[in-house]
Write a protein that holds these residues in place. Structure first.
Motif: not given
Length: 340
Positions: A189, A206, A219-223, A225, A243, A191, A210, A246
């Motif tokens: 997880n 970035e 990738y569903d956890k990629a974020r 900020h 963070a 970020e 990704r 979560r």
């Protein structure tokens, strides 16, 4: 007080004005010896006389005669920034080896400021520019190119800008490398925190982040900020609190300033790395070894970036084609990414 001229030096040393000119305009080789067709003992005598009389070379007149000023300008976003401070020293050393004096000025991430600085250095007849361009800096750089002054882009790219040299880091690889380390060590997880500067180096880091998240099917956890220089302190504290709540277990920080801010906030909040958050930072700093846990970080080849930017620029000044050079980052491991 009468200004000492080259003729005064020639008369006192008992040599011709031409010979004095050869000596005073000569470059030095890597061992510090004068590179000119003059007997070393005679050259030494001329330099001693020039120093005793207080002679100072007239660079403006020499520039008018030759069309060259033997000066270049280096324009980062902020000369006090740790990365650019380090690289500027390397640039200065390399330029001096080739007989160039370096002017430094900061753009402060402002296109208007960049335009003003470029206008000022062009007025001083610099032979070339090394620039870390800011957002919307294209028009300022175009002004330099229209005057036929060679330009090398350092660290940051501008697509579509023709006839410029480029010396860049492989920032996609840097982002991938940092993220892959976290994933390989069990942190899923992960970020990222970045700046809203719109510059190529951050955008590419970035992209690398990704890509690594996608390649590892997380990738569903990629974020990512985003923050600004002005609001980073408060933004980062809120980002980290959220963070942790979560269940985020790793952070990639693509600049030294972000790395330092995050470590400071974590200490304030009583958070540990890697226990609460695994960290991969960017650029070299004593803080990474002095923090409670040593910090893994991406290392940019500062010396090579500085040397190559000068080499490319001088080649362009001498009429050669512009080059694009992309250098590879390396990874220095610390305790902040220990396996889960």
């Amino acid at each position: 007080m009468k200004r000492i001229t080259i003729r005064d030096v020639a008369r006192e040393a008992g040599v011709s004005v031409t010979l004095v000119s050869f000596v005073m305009n000569a470059k030095r080789d890597k061992d510090g010896r004068l590179d000119c067709p003059v007997n070393p003992e005679t050259a030494k005598r001329v330099l001693a006389v020039a120093q005793r009389l207080g002679y100072r070379r007239n660079f403006a007149a020499a520039s008018l005669r030759s069309g060259r000023s033997n000066t270049i300008a280096v324009i980062p976003n902020d000369i006090s920034n740790k990365f650019f401070a380090g690289i500027s020293r390397c640039i200065e050393e390399e330029a001096n080896k080739s007989g160039y004096t370096v002017f430094f000025a900061s753009s402060e991430e402002s296109a208007d400021r960049l335009t003003s600085v470029i206008d000022a250095v062009l007025a001083h007849n610099v032979d070339g520019l090394i620039v870390a361009p800011c957002t919307n800096g294209e028009s300022a750089l175009t002004r330099a190119l229209e005057t036929k002054v060679p330009v090398v882009l350092l660290d940051r790219d501008i697509e579509g800008l023709d006839s410029v040299g480029k010396v860049l880091l492989d920032d996609v690889a840097a982002g991938q490398m940092a993220t892959q380390l976290l994933i390989d060590n069990g942190y899923r997880n992960v970020e990222m925190i970045s700046y809203t500067l719109g510059i190529s180096s951050l955008s590419e880091r970035e992209n690398g982040y990704r890509k690594a998240m996608m390649d590892n099917e997380v990738y569903d956890k990629a974020r990512v900020h985003y923050t600004t220089y002005a609001t980073a302190a408060s933004d980062i504290e809120n980002i980290i609190k959220d963070a942790v709540e979560r269940g985020v277990d790793g952070l990639f920080l693509p600049t030294y300033s972000l790395s330092a801010q995050v470590l400071t906030v974590m200490k304030k909040l009583g958070l540990k790395t890697p226990g609460d958050l695994a960290i991969v930072g960017f650029d070299e700093s004593d803080i990474y070894s002095l923090y409670e846990t040593t910090v893994s970080h991406i290392v940019q080849p500062l010396k090579e970036l500085g040397e190559k930017s000068v080499e490319v620029l001088i080649d362009m000044i001498q009429g050669k084609e512009a080059q694009t050079i992309v250098l590879k980052p390396t990874l220095k491991l610390g305790g902040s990414t220990e396996k889960k």
